[in-house]
Write a protein that holds these residues in place. Structure first.
Motif, PDB file in Angstrom:
ATOM      1  N   PHE A  67      -6.136   2.968   3.841  1.00  0.00           N
ATOM      2  CA  PHE A  67      -5.307   3.600   4.855  1.00  0.00           C
ATOM      3  C   PHE A  67      -4.436   2.700   5.423  1.00  0.00           C
ATOM      4  O   PHE A  67      -4.565   1.339   5.475  1.00  0.00           O
ATOM      5  CB  PHE A  67      -6.564   4.113   5.933  1.00  0.00           C
ATOM      6  CG  PHE A  67      -7.121   3.006   6.553  1.00  0.00           C
ATOM      7  CD1 PHE A  67      -6.827   2.436   7.807  1.00  0.00           C
ATOM      8  CD2 PHE A  67      -8.509   2.456   5.965  1.00  0.00           C
ATOM      9  CE1 PHE A  67      -7.474   1.407   8.590  1.00  0.00           C
ATOM     10  CE2 PHE A  67      -9.154   1.404   6.595  1.00  0.00           C
ATOM     11  CZ  PHE A  67      -8.565   1.197   7.956  1.00  0.00           C
ATOM     12  N   TYR A  81      -4.194  13.532   7.643  1.00  0.00           N
ATOM     13  CA  TYR A  81      -3.208  12.546   7.833  1.00  0.00           C
ATOM     14  C   TYR A  81      -3.548  11.529   8.814  1.00  0.00           C
ATOM     15  O   TYR A  81      -3.546  10.302   8.417  1.00  0.00           O
ATOM     16  CB  TYR A  81      -1.861  13.131   8.307  1.00  0.00           C
ATOM     17  CG  TYR A  81      -0.739  12.248   8.594  1.00  0.00           C
ATOM     18  CD1 TYR A  81      -0.101  11.388   7.645  1.00  0.00           C
ATOM     19  CD2 TYR A  81      -0.576  11.804   9.875  1.00  0.00           C
ATOM     20  CE1 TYR A  81       0.919  10.452   7.567  1.00  0.00           C
ATOM     21  CE2 TYR A  81       0.768  10.851   9.888  1.00  0.00           C
ATOM     22  CZ  TYR A  81       1.259  10.165   9.203  1.00  0.00           C
ATOM     23  OH  TYR A  81       2.120   9.407   9.190  1.00  0.00           O
ATOM     24  N   GLN A  82      -3.889  11.748  10.032  1.00  0.00           N
ATOM     25  CA  GLN A  82      -4.116  10.713  11.002  1.00  0.00           C
ATOM     26  C   GLN A  82      -5.337  10.868  11.717  1.00  0.00           C
ATOM     27  O   GLN A  82      -6.032  11.696  11.878  1.00  0.00           O
ATOM     28  CB  GLN A  82      -2.795  10.797  11.827  1.00  0.00           C
ATOM     29  CG  GLN A  82      -3.079   9.500  12.964  1.00  0.00           C
ATOM     30  CD  GLN A  82      -2.080   9.773  14.135  1.00  0.00           C
ATOM     31  OE1 GLN A  82      -2.644  10.331  15.138  1.00  0.00           O
ATOM     32  NE2 GLN A  82      -0.811   9.325  14.229  1.00  0.00           N
ATOM     33  N   GLU A 122       0.779  -1.181   0.090  1.00  0.00           N
ATOM     34  CA  GLU A 122       0.001   0.005  -0.020  1.00  0.00           C
ATOM     35  C   GLU A 122       0.947   1.268   0.095  1.00  0.00           C
ATOM     36  O   GLU A 122       0.371   2.259  -0.624  1.00  0.00           O
ATOM     37  CB  GLU A 122      -1.006   0.033   1.259  1.00  0.00           C
ATOM     38  CG  GLU A 122      -1.784   1.322   1.265  1.00  0.00           C
ATOM     39  CD  GLU A 122      -2.837   1.197   0.150  1.00  0.00           C
ATOM     40  OE1 GLU A 122      -3.173   2.405  -0.028  1.00  0.00           O
ATOM     41  OE2 GLU A 122      -3.241   0.206  -0.475  1.00  0.00           O
ATOM     42  N   ARG A 180       1.510   4.495  -3.086  1.00  0.00           N
ATOM     43  CA  ARG A 180       1.245   5.790  -2.696  1.00  0.00           C
ATOM     44  C   ARG A 180       2.615   6.593  -3.153  1.00  0.00           C
ATOM     45  O   ARG A 180       2.575   7.761  -2.900  1.00  0.00           O
ATOM     46  CB  ARG A 180       1.053   6.075  -1.228  1.00  0.00           C
ATOM     47  CG  ARG A 180      -0.339   5.439  -0.609  1.00  0.00           C
ATOM     48  CD  ARG A 180      -0.195   5.927   0.744  1.00  0.00           C
ATOM     49  NE  ARG A 180      -1.515   5.283   1.316  1.00  0.00           N
ATOM     50  CZ  ARG A 180      -2.502   5.777   2.093  1.00  0.00           C
ATOM     51  NH1 ARG A 180      -1.878   6.864   2.966  1.00  0.00           N
ATOM     52  NH2 ARG A 180      -3.657   4.938   2.793  1.00  0.00           N
ATOM     53  N   GLU A 219      -5.178   9.345   6.060  1.00  0.00           N
ATOM     54  CA  GLU A 219      -4.112   8.359   5.528  1.00  0.00           C
ATOM     55  C   GLU A 219      -3.679   7.281   6.501  1.00  0.00           C
ATOM     56  O   GLU A 219      -3.415   6.023   5.808  1.00  0.00           O
ATOM     57  CB  GLU A 219      -2.873   9.195   5.114  1.00  0.00           C
ATOM     58  CG  GLU A 219      -3.143  10.232   4.035  1.00  0.00           C
ATOM     59  CD  GLU A 219      -3.331   9.783   2.776  1.00  0.00           C
ATOM     60  OE1 GLU A 219      -2.617   8.650   2.374  1.00  0.00           O
ATOM     61  OE2 GLU A 219      -3.523  10.519   1.848  1.00  0.00           O
ATOM     62  N   VAL A 220      -3.425   7.720   7.691  1.00  0.00           N
ATOM     63  CA  VAL A 220      -3.194   6.637   8.713  1.00  0.00           C
ATOM     64  C   VAL A 220      -4.280   6.641   9.841  1.00  0.00           C
ATOM     65  O   VAL A 220      -4.768   7.710  10.167  1.00  0.00           O
ATOM     66  CB  VAL A 220      -1.941   6.832   9.133  1.00  0.00           C
ATOM     67  CG1 VAL A 220      -1.452   6.368  10.616  1.00  0.00           C
ATOM     68  CG2 VAL A 220      -0.655   7.066   7.906  1.00  0.00           C
ATOM     69  N   LYS A 242      -9.589  11.431   2.116  1.00  0.00           N
ATOM     70  CA  LYS A 242      -9.891  10.662   0.641  1.00  0.00           C
ATOM     71  C   LYS A 242     -11.072   9.700   0.840  1.00  0.00           C
ATOM     72  O   LYS A 242     -11.493   9.481   1.725  1.00  0.00           O
ATOM     73  CB  LYS A 242      -8.571   9.988   0.764  1.00  0.00           C
ATOM     74  CG  LYS A 242      -7.202  10.669   0.605  1.00  0.00           C
ATOM     75  CD  LYS A 242      -7.044  11.697  -0.659  1.00  0.00           C
ATOM     76  CE  LYS A 242      -5.543  12.335  -0.574  1.00  0.00           C
ATOM     77  NZ  LYS A 242      -5.118  12.965   0.503  1.00  0.00           N
TER      78      LYS A 242
END
Length: 412
Positions: A215, A118-119, A12, A16, A180-181, A289
Protein backbone atom coordinates in the motif's frame (compact mmCIF):
# COMPACT_ATOMS: atom_id res chain seq x y z
CA UNK A 1 16.44 15.69 -2.66
CA UNK A 2 14.29 12.57 -2.40
CA UNK A 3 14.54 10.90 0.98
CA UNK A 4 14.83 7.15 1.38
CA UNK A 5 11.24 6.70 2.53
CA UNK A 6 10.02 8.20 -0.75
CA UNK A 7 12.38 5.92 -2.71
CA UNK A 8 10.27 2.88 -1.73
CA UNK A 9 7.08 4.73 -2.67
CA UNK A 10 8.42 5.48 -6.17
CA UNK A 11 9.39 1.86 -6.83
CA UNK A 12 6.03 0.60 -5.50
CA UNK A 13 4.18 2.97 -7.87
CA UNK A 14 6.28 1.72 -10.78
CA UNK A 15 5.43 -1.89 -9.89
CA UNK A 16 1.76 -0.97 -10.19
CA UNK A 17 2.28 0.16 -13.77
CA UNK A 18 2.30 3.90 -13.23
CA UNK A 19 4.32 5.91 -15.74
CA UNK A 20 7.13 8.28 -14.81
CA UNK A 21 4.85 11.25 -15.57
CA UNK A 22 2.09 9.87 -13.36
CA UNK A 23 4.50 9.27 -10.49
CA UNK A 24 5.97 12.75 -10.87
CA UNK A 25 2.51 14.34 -10.82
CA UNK A 26 1.41 12.29 -7.82
CA UNK A 27 4.48 13.19 -5.76
CA UNK A 28 5.05 16.67 -7.12
CA UNK A 29 8.55 15.77 -8.34
CA UNK A 30 10.48 16.37 -11.57
CA UNK A 31 10.31 13.55 -14.14
CA UNK A 32 14.12 13.45 -14.41
CA UNK A 33 14.41 12.93 -10.68
CA UNK A 34 11.88 10.08 -10.75
CA UNK A 35 13.68 8.42 -13.68
CA UNK A 36 17.05 8.67 -11.90
CA UNK A 37 15.74 7.03 -8.73
CA UNK A 38 13.99 4.27 -10.67
CA UNK A 39 17.35 3.34 -12.18
CA UNK A 40 18.75 2.67 -8.69
CA UNK A 41 18.10 -0.59 -6.88
CA UNK A 42 18.92 0.77 -3.41
CA UNK A 43 18.38 4.18 -1.85
CA UNK A 44 21.34 6.50 -1.43
CA UNK A 45 21.97 7.29 2.19
CA UNK A 46 22.60 10.92 2.87
CA UNK A 47 24.48 12.93 5.46
CA UNK A 48 22.05 14.69 7.75
CA UNK A 49 22.76 18.41 7.89
CA UNK A 50 22.29 20.35 11.07
CA UNK A 51 19.51 22.87 10.55
CA UNK A 52 20.49 26.27 11.87
CA UNK A 53 17.83 28.15 13.84
CA UNK A 54 16.07 30.97 12.03
CA UNK A 55 15.12 34.34 13.44
CA UNK A 56 11.61 33.55 12.22
CA UNK A 57 11.22 30.34 14.29
CA UNK A 58 9.58 31.94 17.36
CA UNK A 59 6.94 33.60 15.15
CA UNK A 60 5.98 30.72 12.83
CA UNK A 61 2.98 29.52 14.83
CA UNK A 62 1.64 33.08 14.92
CA UNK A 63 2.14 33.45 11.15
CA UNK A 64 0.29 30.20 10.41
CA UNK A 65 -2.57 31.23 12.66
CA UNK A 66 -2.88 34.65 10.98
CA UNK A 67 -2.86 33.01 7.54
CA UNK A 68 -5.58 30.58 8.58
CA UNK A 69 -7.60 33.59 9.71
CA UNK A 70 -7.35 34.90 6.14
CA UNK A 71 -4.44 37.34 6.32
CA UNK A 72 -2.13 36.53 3.40
CA UNK A 73 -0.47 39.94 3.13
CA UNK A 74 3.22 39.57 3.98
CA UNK A 75 3.59 43.31 4.62
CA UNK A 76 0.86 43.27 7.28
CA UNK A 77 2.24 40.19 9.03
CA UNK A 78 5.78 41.60 8.82
CA UNK A 79 4.68 44.73 10.69
CA UNK A 80 2.90 42.62 13.31
CA UNK A 81 5.81 40.30 14.08
CA UNK A 82 8.28 43.20 13.93
CA UNK A 83 6.31 44.80 16.76
CA UNK A 84 6.69 41.50 18.66
CA UNK A 85 10.48 41.56 18.37
CA UNK A 86 11.28 40.03 14.95
CA UNK A 87 14.61 41.39 13.65
CA UNK A 88 14.94 39.44 10.40
CA UNK A 89 14.25 40.43 6.80
CA UNK A 90 10.92 40.43 5.01
CA UNK A 91 12.25 38.05 2.34
CA UNK A 92 12.60 35.31 4.98
CA UNK A 93 8.94 35.81 5.89
CA UNK A 94 7.83 35.68 2.24
CA UNK A 95 9.76 32.43 1.64
CA UNK A 96 8.07 30.85 4.65
CA UNK A 97 4.57 31.99 3.65
CA UNK A 98 4.79 30.99 -0.02
CA UNK A 99 4.30 27.18 0.30
CA UNK A 100 1.52 27.69 2.87
CA UNK A 101 -0.64 29.86 0.62
CA UNK A 102 -2.34 27.08 -1.42
CA UNK A 103 -3.66 25.39 1.70
CA UNK A 104 -5.31 28.51 3.08
CA UNK A 105 -6.65 30.05 -0.15
CA UNK A 106 -9.53 27.59 -0.23
CA UNK A 107 -12.14 28.61 2.31
CA UNK A 108 -14.35 25.56 1.95
CA UNK A 109 -13.51 21.89 2.04
CA UNK A 110 -15.06 19.79 -0.70
CA UNK A 111 -16.16 16.34 0.47
CA UNK A 112 -13.72 13.82 -0.95
CA UNK A 113 -15.37 10.55 -1.90
CA UNK A 114 -13.02 7.70 -2.74
CA UNK A 115 -13.55 4.88 -5.17
CA UNK A 116 -13.90 1.31 -3.86
CA UNK A 117 -10.70 -0.17 -2.46
CA UNK A 118 -8.68 2.98 -2.96
CA UNK A 119 -8.11 4.71 0.38
CA UNK A 120 -8.17 4.17 4.14
CA UNK A 121 -7.57 6.86 6.76
CA UNK A 122 -5.71 6.32 10.04
CA UNK A 123 -5.38 8.30 13.23
CA UNK A 124 -5.06 7.89 17.00
CA UNK A 125 -7.61 8.81 19.66
CA UNK A 126 -6.65 9.29 23.31
CA UNK A 127 -8.78 8.18 26.25
CA UNK A 128 -8.38 8.45 30.03
CA UNK A 129 -9.20 5.54 32.36
CA UNK A 130 -8.95 4.62 36.02
CA UNK A 131 -6.19 1.97 36.07
CA UNK A 132 -5.88 0.32 39.48
CA UNK A 133 -6.85 3.56 41.16
CA UNK A 134 -4.50 5.74 39.10
CA UNK A 135 -5.36 7.84 36.01
CA UNK A 136 -3.89 6.35 32.83
CA UNK A 137 -3.98 7.25 29.14
CA UNK A 138 -4.91 4.64 26.55
CA UNK A 139 -4.60 5.04 22.79
CA UNK A 140 -7.21 4.02 20.22
CA UNK A 141 -5.94 3.11 16.76
CA UNK A 142 -8.72 3.86 14.27
CA UNK A 143 -8.74 2.94 10.57
CA UNK A 144 -11.70 3.82 8.33
CA UNK A 145 -12.12 2.62 4.73
CA UNK A 146 -12.99 5.64 2.59
CA UNK A 147 -15.59 4.03 0.33
CA UNK A 148 -17.51 1.74 2.68
CA UNK A 149 -16.83 3.63 5.96
CA UNK A 150 -15.98 0.23 7.48
CA UNK A 151 -14.16 0.91 10.75
CA UNK A 152 -11.54 -0.90 12.83
CA UNK A 153 -10.64 0.15 16.39
CA UNK A 154 -7.98 -1.23 18.73
CA UNK A 155 -6.89 0.11 22.11
CA UNK A 156 -3.15 0.05 22.87
CA UNK A 157 -0.62 1.07 25.51
CA UNK A 158 1.32 3.46 23.27
CA UNK A 159 1.65 4.91 19.77
CA UNK A 160 5.10 3.49 18.98
CA UNK A 161 6.07 2.34 15.49
CA UNK A 162 5.92 -1.40 16.30
CA UNK A 163 2.46 -0.93 17.81
CA UNK A 164 1.29 1.02 14.76
CA UNK A 165 2.50 -1.65 12.33
CA UNK A 166 0.83 -4.41 14.32
CA UNK A 167 -2.46 -2.48 14.36
CA UNK A 168 -2.31 -2.10 10.56
CA UNK A 169 -1.96 -5.85 10.05
CA UNK A 170 -4.82 -6.66 12.42
CA UNK A 171 -7.01 -4.06 10.69
CA UNK A 172 -6.26 -5.62 7.29
CA UNK A 173 -7.12 -9.03 8.72
CA UNK A 174 -10.42 -7.66 10.04
CA UNK A 175 -11.31 -6.08 6.68
CA UNK A 176 -10.12 -9.06 4.69
CA UNK A 177 -7.52 -7.12 2.69
CA UNK A 178 -5.71 -3.81 2.29
CA UNK A 179 -6.50 -0.62 0.32
CA UNK A 180 -4.30 0.98 -2.34
CA UNK A 181 -3.47 4.06 -0.24
CA UNK A 182 -3.50 4.92 3.47
CA UNK A 183 -3.80 8.58 4.50
CA UNK A 184 -2.18 9.95 7.66
CA UNK A 185 -1.86 13.19 9.53
CA UNK A 186 1.72 14.20 10.32
CA UNK A 187 2.13 11.61 13.10
CA UNK A 188 5.83 11.31 13.94
CA UNK A 189 5.99 7.54 13.49
CA UNK A 190 4.94 7.96 9.82
CA UNK A 191 5.97 11.46 8.72
CA UNK A 192 9.44 12.31 10.00
CA UNK A 193 9.42 15.84 8.57
CA UNK A 194 8.43 18.02 5.63
CA UNK A 195 11.03 19.24 3.17
CA UNK A 196 11.45 22.76 1.81
CA UNK A 197 8.77 22.13 -0.82
CA UNK A 198 6.22 20.81 1.64
CA UNK A 199 6.64 17.14 0.68
CA UNK A 200 6.43 14.54 3.42
CA UNK A 201 9.69 12.96 4.57
CA UNK A 202 8.54 9.44 5.39
CA UNK A 203 9.85 7.35 8.25
CA UNK A 204 12.08 4.97 6.29
CA UNK A 205 11.19 1.82 8.22
CA UNK A 206 7.46 2.48 7.94
CA UNK A 207 7.80 3.23 4.22
CA UNK A 208 9.49 -0.17 3.75
CA UNK A 209 6.69 -1.78 5.80
CA UNK A 210 4.08 -0.20 3.51
CA UNK A 211 5.92 -1.25 0.35
CA UNK A 212 6.28 -4.79 1.71
CA UNK A 213 2.52 -5.10 2.15
CA UNK A 214 1.65 -3.27 -1.05
CA UNK A 215 0.00 0.00 0.00
CA UNK A 216 1.05 3.59 -0.66
CA UNK A 217 1.48 6.33 1.93
CA UNK A 218 -0.29 9.64 1.67
CA UNK A 219 -0.10 12.58 4.07
CA UNK A 220 -2.43 15.46 4.74
CA UNK A 221 -1.14 18.83 3.68
CA UNK A 222 0.43 20.68 6.59
CA UNK A 223 -2.26 22.54 8.56
CA UNK A 224 -4.95 20.97 6.37
CA UNK A 225 -5.90 17.96 8.49
CA UNK A 226 -9.53 18.31 7.37
CA UNK A 227 -8.66 16.06 4.41
CA UNK A 228 -8.83 13.10 6.81
CA UNK A 229 -12.30 13.97 8.05
CA UNK A 230 -13.60 10.40 7.75
CA UNK A 231 -11.28 9.03 10.42
CA UNK A 232 -11.71 12.11 12.61
CA UNK A 233 -15.46 11.58 12.46
CA UNK A 234 -14.80 7.94 13.28
CA UNK A 235 -12.85 8.83 16.40
CA UNK A 236 -15.65 11.16 17.45
CA UNK A 237 -18.14 8.35 16.92
CA UNK A 238 -16.06 6.02 19.11
CA UNK A 239 -15.91 8.69 21.81
CA UNK A 240 -19.65 9.45 21.74
CA UNK A 241 -21.18 6.06 21.00
CA UNK A 242 -18.81 3.36 22.27
CA UNK A 243 -16.99 4.97 25.19
CA UNK A 244 -20.13 5.79 27.25
CA UNK A 245 -21.08 2.09 27.07
CA UNK A 246 -17.87 1.01 28.85
CA UNK A 247 -18.51 0.81 32.57
CA UNK A 248 -15.71 -1.54 33.64
CA UNK A 249 -13.02 -3.66 32.00
CA UNK A 250 -10.48 -6.11 33.35
CA UNK A 251 -7.62 -5.11 31.04
CA UNK A 252 -6.79 -4.09 27.49
CA UNK A 253 -7.67 -7.54 26.21
CA UNK A 254 -11.16 -7.24 27.67
CA UNK A 255 -11.56 -3.67 26.41
CA UNK A 256 -10.65 -4.76 22.88
CA UNK A 257 -13.20 -7.59 23.09
CA UNK A 258 -15.83 -5.02 23.99
CA UNK A 259 -14.92 -2.68 21.14
CA UNK A 260 -14.83 -5.58 18.66
CA UNK A 261 -18.36 -6.55 19.73
CA UNK A 262 -19.44 -2.91 19.27
CA UNK A 263 -17.91 -2.82 15.78
CA UNK A 264 -19.72 -6.01 14.76
CA UNK A 265 -23.10 -5.20 16.29
CA UNK A 266 -23.34 -1.40 16.07
CA UNK A 267 -20.74 0.64 14.15
CA UNK A 268 -20.35 -1.46 11.00
CA UNK A 269 -23.99 -2.55 10.65
CA UNK A 270 -25.69 0.84 11.13
CA UNK A 271 -27.00 2.81 8.17
CA UNK A 272 -24.36 5.47 7.54
CA UNK A 273 -25.63 9.03 7.35
CA UNK A 274 -23.67 9.86 4.18
CA UNK A 275 -23.75 6.64 2.15
CA UNK A 276 -27.26 5.57 3.33
CA UNK A 277 -25.97 1.99 3.44
CA UNK A 278 -24.36 -0.10 6.14
CA UNK A 279 -20.53 -0.26 6.03
CA UNK A 280 -20.74 -4.06 6.09
CA UNK A 281 -22.80 -4.10 2.88
CA UNK A 282 -20.50 -1.67 1.07
CA UNK A 283 -17.41 -3.62 2.18
CA UNK A 284 -18.42 -6.33 -0.29
CA UNK A 285 -17.84 -3.84 -3.12
CA UNK A 286 -14.51 -2.49 -1.76
CA UNK A 287 -12.46 -5.08 -3.67
CA UNK A 288 -9.55 -4.94 -1.22
CA UNK A 289 -6.23 -6.47 -2.25
CA UNK A 290 -4.41 -9.19 -0.26
CA UNK A 291 -1.49 -8.08 1.90
CA UNK A 292 1.82 -9.88 2.13
CA UNK A 293 1.52 -13.05 4.27
CA UNK A 294 5.25 -12.97 4.93
CA UNK A 295 5.97 -11.03 8.17
CA UNK A 296 7.77 -7.75 7.46
CA UNK A 297 9.86 -7.79 10.58
CA UNK A 298 9.32 -9.33 13.98
CA UNK A 299 8.64 -6.87 16.78
CA UNK A 300 10.90 -6.82 19.81
CA UNK A 301 10.95 -10.16 21.61
CA UNK A 302 12.36 -10.75 25.07
CA UNK A 303 14.36 -13.90 25.76
CA UNK A 304 13.46 -15.82 28.92
CA UNK A 305 14.35 -19.24 30.35
CA UNK A 306 11.38 -21.37 31.38
CA UNK A 307 11.60 -22.04 35.11
CA UNK A 308 10.89 -25.42 36.78
CA UNK A 309 7.29 -24.34 37.44
CA UNK A 310 6.77 -23.97 33.64
CA UNK A 311 6.52 -20.17 33.81
CA UNK A 312 8.43 -17.20 32.43
CA UNK A 313 8.78 -13.78 33.96
CA UNK A 314 7.93 -10.53 32.18
CA UNK A 315 7.46 -7.08 33.75
CA UNK A 316 7.16 -8.50 37.28
CA UNK A 317 4.50 -11.06 36.31
CA UNK A 318 4.71 -14.76 35.46
CA UNK A 319 3.09 -16.55 32.50
CA UNK A 320 2.78 -20.30 31.98
CA UNK A 321 3.97 -22.33 28.99
CA UNK A 322 3.51 -26.07 28.28
CA UNK A 323 5.59 -27.99 30.82
CA UNK A 324 7.62 -29.64 28.01
CA UNK A 325 9.48 -26.34 27.57
CA UNK A 326 10.94 -26.28 31.10
CA UNK A 327 14.60 -25.28 30.91
CA UNK A 328 14.29 -23.97 27.32
CA UNK A 329 14.87 -20.40 26.12
CA UNK A 330 11.69 -18.82 24.74
CA UNK A 331 10.89 -15.31 23.51
CA UNK A 332 8.07 -13.08 24.73
CA UNK A 333 6.28 -10.75 22.34
CA UNK A 334 4.21 -7.97 23.91
CA UNK A 335 1.57 -6.90 21.39
CA UNK A 336 0.85 -3.78 23.49
CA UNK A 337 -2.88 -4.39 23.03
CA UNK A 338 -3.48 -6.49 26.14
CA UNK A 339 -2.05 -9.76 24.80
CA UNK A 340 1.23 -11.62 25.40
CA UNK A 341 2.63 -14.21 22.98
CA UNK A 342 5.46 -16.63 23.76
CA UNK A 343 7.53 -18.20 20.97
CA UNK A 344 10.21 -20.83 20.62
CA UNK A 345 11.84 -19.85 17.34
CA UNK A 346 8.88 -19.25 15.04
CA UNK A 347 6.61 -21.66 16.95
CA UNK A 348 3.90 -20.03 19.05
CA UNK A 349 3.87 -22.01 22.32
CA UNK A 350 1.58 -19.86 24.49
CA UNK A 351 -0.63 -16.77 24.46
CA UNK A 352 -2.11 -14.95 27.46
CA UNK A 353 -3.97 -11.77 28.36
CA UNK A 354 -1.42 -9.33 29.75
CA UNK A 355 -1.53 -8.87 33.52
CA UNK A 356 -2.82 -5.48 34.63
CA UNK A 357 -0.83 -5.32 37.87
CA UNK A 358 2.38 -6.74 39.29
CA UNK A 359 3.44 -10.00 40.94
CA UNK A 360 0.60 -11.93 39.25
CA UNK A 361 0.74 -15.47 37.88
CA UNK A 362 -1.21 -16.01 34.66
CA UNK A 363 -1.71 -19.74 34.08
CA UNK A 364 -3.34 -21.88 31.41
CA UNK A 365 -4.19 -25.19 33.09
CA UNK A 366 -3.83 -27.05 29.78
CA UNK A 367 -0.10 -26.34 29.93
CA UNK A 368 0.18 -28.89 32.77
CA UNK A 369 -1.97 -31.68 31.32
CA UNK A 370 -0.05 -34.97 31.24
CA UNK A 371 2.40 -33.86 33.86
CA UNK A 372 2.95 -36.68 36.40
CA UNK A 373 1.81 -35.33 39.73
CA UNK A 374 3.15 -38.21 41.91
CA UNK A 375 6.74 -39.40 42.01
CA UNK A 376 7.68 -43.00 41.21
CA UNK A 377 10.15 -42.93 44.10
CA UNK A 378 8.99 -43.53 47.65
CA UNK A 379 8.98 -40.49 49.81
CA UNK A 380 11.11 -41.20 52.91
CA UNK A 381 9.18 -41.29 56.18
CA UNK A 382 10.03 -38.65 58.71
CA UNK A 383 12.55 -39.81 61.35
CA UNK A 384 12.81 -38.66 64.98
CA UNK A 385 15.47 -36.05 65.38
CA UNK A 386 17.76 -35.82 68.39
CA UNK A 387 17.70 -32.41 69.99
CA UNK A 388 20.53 -32.22 72.58
CA UNK A 389 19.38 -31.00 75.97
CA UNK A 390 20.86 -27.75 77.04
CA UNK A 391 23.41 -27.92 79.91
CA UNK A 392 21.82 -26.41 83.03
CA UNK A 393 23.26 -23.22 84.30
CA UNK A 394 25.37 -23.53 87.54
CA UNK A 395 24.80 -20.94 90.18
CA UNK A 396 28.07 -19.50 91.33
CA UNK A 397 28.41 -18.60 95.09
CA UNK A 398 31.15 -16.95 97.10
CA UNK A 399 33.35 -19.38 99.22
CA UNK A 400 32.28 -17.65 102.43
CA UNK A 401 28.83 -19.15 101.98
CA UNK A 402 30.24 -22.68 102.07
CA UNK A 403 32.37 -21.87 105.14
CA UNK A 404 29.18 -20.75 106.91
CA UNK A 405 27.50 -24.10 106.10
CA UNK A 406 30.59 -25.96 107.53
CA UNK A 407 30.49 -24.01 110.82
CA UNK A 408 26.77 -24.73 111.23
CA UNK A 409 27.35 -28.46 110.71
CA UNK A 410 30.11 -28.58 113.40
CA UNK A 411 28.01 -26.77 115.98
CA UNK A 412 25.18 -29.24 115.51
Amino acid sequence: MIRNGEFYMIHEMKKRGMSISQIANELGRDRKTIRKWLQQSEPAYYQRHVKRPSKLDPFKDYIRRRMEEGCLNANVIFDEIKAQGYTGRKTILRSFMQPLRPSVLSKATVRFETSPGYQAQVDWGRFRVDWNGEPKRLYAFVMVLGYSRMMYVEFTEDEKLETLMGCHLRAFEYFGGRPEVVLYDNMKTVVADFDERGHAVWNERFARFAAHHGFLLQSCRPYRARTKGKVENGIGYVRKNFWPRVRTFTGLDDLNRQVRDWLDTVANVRVHGTTHETPRERLIREGLKPFNPMPFEEVDRHARKVSPDACVSYENNRYSVPFEWVGQIVHIQDLKNGRIRIYHGEQLVAEHPKATGKHQRIVNEKHFEGLQTTSRHKIPQPMPRLVPQAIPEVLERDLSVYEQFTDEAVNV
